[in-house]
Design a protein around this motif. Sequence first.
Motif, mmCIF file in Angstrom:
data_model
loop_
_atom_site.group_PDB
_atom_site.id
_atom_site.type_symbol
_atom_site.label_atom_id
_atom_site.label_comp_id
_atom_site.label_asym_id
_atom_site.label_seq_id
_atom_site.Cartn_x
_atom_site.Cartn_y
_atom_site.Cartn_z
ATOM 1 N N GLY A 145 84.108 -3.395 0.280
ATOM 2 C CA GLY A 145 84.633 -2.759 1.740
ATOM 3 C C GLY A 145 85.192 -1.459 1.165
ATOM 4 N N LEU A 146 86.587 -1.881 0.412
ATOM 5 C CA LEU A 146 87.402 -0.739 0.684
ATOM 6 C C LEU A 146 86.898 -0.235 -0.720
ATOM 7 C CD1 LEU A 146 90.321 -2.986 0.445
ATOM 8 C CD2 LEU A 146 90.076 -1.657 2.454
ATOM 9 N N ALA A 147 85.705 -0.412 -1.362
ATOM 10 C CA ALA A 147 85.050 0.597 -2.833
ATOM 11 C C ALA A 147 84.577 1.555 -1.888
ATOM 12 C CB ALA A 147 84.464 0.476 -3.577
ATOM 13 N N MET A 148 83.655 0.621 -0.488
ATOM 14 C CA MET A 148 83.039 1.522 -0.258
ATOM 15 C C MET A 148 83.354 2.615 1.135
ATOM 16 S SD MET A 148 79.513 2.463 0.685
ATOM 17 C CE MET A 148 78.991 1.742 -0.316
ATOM 18 N N ALA A 149 84.354 2.428 1.317
ATOM 19 C CA ALA A 149 85.245 3.429 2.318
ATOM 20 C C ALA A 149 85.833 4.682 1.208
ATOM 21 C CB ALA A 149 86.444 2.782 2.281
ATOM 22 N N GLY A 150 85.674 4.098 0.209
ATOM 23 C CA GLY A 150 85.912 5.436 -0.953
ATOM 24 C C GLY A 150 85.028 6.617 -1.410
ATOM 25 N N VAL A 151 84.129 6.062 -1.375
ATOM 26 C CA VAL A 151 82.563 6.181 -1.503
ATOM 27 C C VAL A 151 82.748 7.702 -0.410
ATOM 28 C CG1 VAL A 151 80.255 6.202 -1.954
ATOM 29 C CG2 VAL A 151 81.360 5.107 -3.049
ATOM 30 N N LEU A 152 82.455 6.927 1.110
ATOM 31 C CA LEU A 152 82.368 7.415 1.951
ATOM 32 C C LEU A 152 83.340 9.074 2.118
ATOM 33 C CD1 LEU A 152 81.710 5.186 4.900
ATOM 34 C CD2 LEU A 152 80.090 6.287 4.114
ATOM 35 N N ALA A 153 85.161 8.816 2.129
ATOM 36 C CA ALA A 153 85.352 9.727 2.045
ATOM 37 C C ALA A 153 85.104 10.166 1.332
ATOM 38 C CB ALA A 153 86.911 9.077 1.090
ATOM 39 N N SER A 154 84.292 10.041 -0.289
ATOM 40 C CA SER A 154 83.843 11.483 -0.860
ATOM 41 C C SER A 154 82.692 12.732 -0.521
ATOM 42 C CB SER A 154 83.746 10.591 -2.214
ATOM 43 O OG SER A 154 82.834 9.732 -2.024
ATOM 44 N N GLN A 155 82.234 11.413 0.550
ATOM 45 C CA GLN A 155 81.382 13.065 1.314
ATOM 46 C C GLN A 155 81.574 13.401 2.374
ATOM 47 O OE1 GLN A 155 77.996 12.884 -0.461
ATOM 48 N NE2 GLN A 155 78.760 11.583 -2.173
ATOM 49 N N GLY A 156 82.797 13.702 2.436
ATOM 50 C CA GLY A 156 83.192 14.814 3.454
ATOM 51 C C GLY A 156 82.607 16.067 4.104
ATOM 52 N N ALA A 157 81.510 16.383 2.983
ATOM 53 C CA ALA A 157 80.779 17.752 3.610
ATOM 54 C C ALA A 157 79.569 17.028 4.705
ATOM 55 C CB ALA A 157 80.266 17.900 2.784
ATOM 56 N N ALA A 158 79.666 15.522 4.905
ATOM 57 C CA ALA A 158 78.834 15.703 5.882
ATOM 58 C C ALA A 158 78.770 15.226 6.903
ATOM 59 C CB ALA A 158 77.844 14.046 5.071
ATOM 60 N N PHE A 159 80.269 14.932 7.080
ATOM 61 C CA PHE A 159 80.714 15.257 7.993
ATOM 62 C C PHE A 159 81.749 15.921 9.064
ATOM 63 C CE2 PHE A 159 81.187 10.847 6.167
ATOM 64 C CZ PHE A 159 80.019 10.044 6.895
ATOM 65 N N ALA A 160 80.984 16.941 8.898
ATOM 66 C CA ALA A 160 81.198 18.179 9.499
ATOM 67 C C ALA A 160 81.891 18.158 10.686
ATOM 68 C CB ALA A 160 80.741 19.634 8.308
ATOM 69 N N SER A 161 80.897 17.492 11.474
ATOM 70 C CA SER A 161 80.768 17.334 12.885
ATOM 71 C C SER A 161 81.298 16.509 12.771
ATOM 72 C CB SER A 161 79.818 18.460 13.509
ATOM 73 O OG SER A 161 78.235 17.490 13.065
ATOM 74 N N GLY A 162 81.493 15.908 14.958
ATOM 75 C CA GLY A 162 81.338 14.728 15.384
ATOM 76 C C GLY A 162 82.893 15.082 15.654
ATOM 77 N N GLY A 163 82.561 15.336 17.776
ATOM 78 C CA GLY A 163 84.483 15.363 17.787
ATOM 79 C C GLY A 163 86.226 16.433 17.545
ATOM 80 N N GLY A 164 86.324 16.053 17.890
ATOM 81 C CA GLY A 164 87.819 17.294 17.087
ATOM 82 C C GLY A 164 87.389 18.625 17.776
ATOM 83 N N HIS A 165 86.802 18.952 18.555
ATOM 84 C CA HIS A 165 87.053 19.849 19.669
ATOM 85 C C HIS A 165 87.324 19.982 21.241
ATOM 86 C CE1 HIS A 165 86.061 21.340 15.464
ATOM 87 N NE2 HIS A 165 84.706 20.674 15.386
ATOM 88 N N ALA A 166 87.048 18.127 21.368
ATOM 89 C CA ALA A 166 87.186 18.561 22.936
ATOM 90 C C ALA A 166 88.724 19.236 23.565
ATOM 91 C CB ALA A 166 87.482 17.229 23.350
ATOM 92 N N ARG A 167 88.665 19.475 24.329
ATOM 93 C CA ARG A 167 89.654 20.330 25.374
ATOM 94 C C ARG A 167 89.724 19.385 26.484
ATOM 95 N NH1 ARG A 167 87.311 24.613 23.094
ATOM 96 N NH2 ARG A 167 87.871 26.349 22.738
#
Length: 403
Positions: free
Chosen positions: A179-201
């Motif tokens: 699971g830790l290894a897979m977390a590293g893989v997902l972190a390397s694919q950050g471009a796919a997670f450009a959206s999804g929250g972070g803009h709420a006022r």
Amino acid sequence: MSDPTHRPSLKSDVRVIGLIGVAHFFSHFFQLTLPPLFPLLKTVFGVPYVALGLAMSVFYGASGVGQTLSGFLVDRVGAPRVLLGGMALFAGSIAMAGLVPTYWLLLPVALLAGLGNSVFHPADYSILNSSVDPRRIGRGYSVHSISGNLGWAAAPAVVFALTAHFGWRAALVTVGGLGLAMAGVLASQGAAFASGGGHARGKGAVAELRLLLSAPILSAFAYFAFIATALIGVQTFGVTGLMRVYETPMAMATAALTAFLLGGAAGILAGGLLADRTRRHDLVAVSGLVAAAGFMMVLATGALAPSMLPVILALTGFSHGATAPSRDMLVRAATPPGASGKVFGFVYSGLDLGSCLTPLAFGWLLDHGDPRLLFFAVAVLMLCTIATVVQVRRSARPVPVRA
């Protein structure tokens, strides 16, 4: 929600859905790493089943509290950061569970694991709702749910096999490391997670609380609380219950549980296709729940031949699984724009509330009562869920149907 003026490409949707599906697979996989080991851990630690149920209650209690908080965090700092941090914490906690020398040290590890588990639903749904074309969102939900069910299905078989060859401690450390290894893989694919929250006022605590306490959102919360008490009864103590009622060996009982989870995955696939083609998501959910409850009643009789157990459980899983995408479509229809994190975090914390209470109750039942009542109670809880589906439908906004 996705910007209706900009339609994401199929390639982009496939990438986002696939990566979120992998994360959800691991979250569910980790949830079922310990329960299949309960008959063994009972002897190793010298504790009753109710004590092992307490460990799961700590896990789901921490997850329930953390899930709502994670939802607010997702809407403020962004889903990707929350998702990756939670996945790393969850995986590390599972690895630590394989190292604890006593039962009492298992409890704080369960607490940390629950906090790690709390991030997945608010982060996953926030990313899906903001990134995936609405014409494909039903199938996106379907893949998300299927991935989770496949994680549940894989966990008992993988943990059982690793334990048989290397021991339970090595099994937990191994899957935690993966699971830790897979977390590293997902972190390397950050471009796919450009959206999804972070803009709420900020809208103020009163306005946000009013949203979460509205009738459709509370009904969705109740839905998940009821269905969790049913599912956790099967997932946590299903193997033990089958061994007690039908006197089956552990391998056969584990195979029957795997059939339940694989049947659920097949049902979700069918349900995802249906969810994109119907407006009456409430009818899909109600029909599936009635069928699943009926099959569970048959199981509770204790009169089945052992060879029929995987069949009945697979049918139960399929019937229930077919409701999942329509269920999520109902919640989505009741969610205001920009509030996916907090709403999905809150309603899915109902899963953790039910999951927190169930292990203690069913653990006590297996220690002192008739194990057939476990399966009967699961059926009754599925039927109780129907009223909440009807209420969510009454209050939800219309959802467009794919042509």
